[in-house]
Motif scaffolding. Structure first.
Motif, PDB file in Angstrom:
ATOM      1  N   CYS A  55       0.755  -1.109   0.234  1.00 27.54           N
ATOM      2  CA  CYS A  55       0.046   0.053  -0.044  1.00 27.54           C
ATOM      3  C   CYS A  55       0.984   1.210  -0.052  1.00 27.54           C
ATOM      4  N   ASP A  56       2.138   1.064  -0.523  1.00 29.50           N
ATOM      5  CA  ASP A  56       3.035   2.481  -0.392  1.00 29.50           C
ATOM      6  C   ASP A  56       2.812   2.955  -1.978  1.00 29.50           C
ATOM      7  N   GLU A  64      -2.497   9.920  -3.524  1.00 26.68           N
ATOM      8  CA  GLU A  64      -1.988   9.693  -2.079  1.00 26.68           C
ATOM      9  C   GLU A  64      -2.476  10.967  -1.362  1.00 26.68           C
ATOM     10  N   PRO A  87      -2.460   6.074   2.644  1.00 24.04           N
ATOM     11  CA  PRO A  87      -2.459   4.450   3.172  1.00 24.04           C
ATOM     12  C   PRO A  87      -3.173   4.066   4.112  1.00 24.04           C
TER      13      PRO A  87
END
Length: 218
Positions: free
Chosen positions: A37-38, A177, A182
């Motif tokens: 999930c980066d 993002e 995340p």
């Protein structure tokens, strides 16, 4: 408006929302040095054709994460490439590409609002057509500029979703993002994820099943 152009600034249109429900399993194939999930922080120059279709630009930096709504679509989008030989043009999964990648599944904890780039009608609302989601990588410097302008116009959006080029029955997506952190994700444990990379064990078997079903060479 011809689709294969630098997008107008400001972009005029009415991007359509696509509601991705919470807990829907999503599949990601990622480098083994990056977590499932980066987000990817790499921004591309205006002439850079490396990377993905909608990567961030140095003029519009943001973290991004590509995924798909099935294992099959993730494999097709990430690993399948066109190849040319004396016998013609075909599709190939390069074995060396499997050694440094992993596969995993995750889901969002809340519903997500994405910009709908799936249908001709939804693309037409921003003056585009299937070129935006189906063109070759040589046009990525243009598609990334469209992404940057769509982000500005649809400031409510948490990402984009479109019909997969390699697996037309499935959908590929990219998340932003700065609008979808995340901590909004939960990892779904899988046997394929437990291996060191796609070249081994259950993950390798998954790749072979995909290749056999689609007539792709490995």
């Amino acid at each position: 408006m011809p689709p294969r152009i630098v997008p107008p600034i400001p972009l005029v249109g009415s991007p359509q929302p696509y509601h991705l429900r919470a807990d829907l399993p999503l599949t990601r194939i990622h480098g083994r040095t990056r977590g499932l999930c980066d987000f990817n922080p790499i921004a591309r120059g205006l002439d850079d054709i490396d990377g993905g279709r909608f990567d961030a630009l140095t003029t519009d930096r943001f973290g991004y994460l590509y995924a798909a709504d099935s294992d099959r679509t993730a494999v097709g989008e990430t690993l399948v490439s066109f190849s040319k030989s004396k016998s013609g043009v075909g599709n190939t999964i390069l074995t060396k590409a499997l050694k440094n990648k992993k596969i995993g599944r995750f889901a969002a904890k809340t519903d997500l609002r994405l910009v709908d780039l799936v249908t001709d009608d939804s693309l037409a609302t921003i003056g585009q057509d299937q070129w935006l989601t189906q063109c070759d990588s040589s046009d990525y410097p243009l598609t990334r500029q469209w992404c940057a302008n769509i982000r500005r116009l649809a400031d409510w959006s948490q990402g984009l979703i479109w019909r997969s080029r390699r697996d037309p029955a499935g959908h590929a997506l990219m998340l932003f993002e700065d609008r979808c952190p995340p901590e909004n994700f939960t990892i779904i444990p899988t046997i394929e994820q437990s291996g060191p990379n796609l070249h081994d064990g259950a993950a390798r078997a998954l790749i072979r099943r995909f290749a056999f079903a689609r007539g792709v060479s490995v």
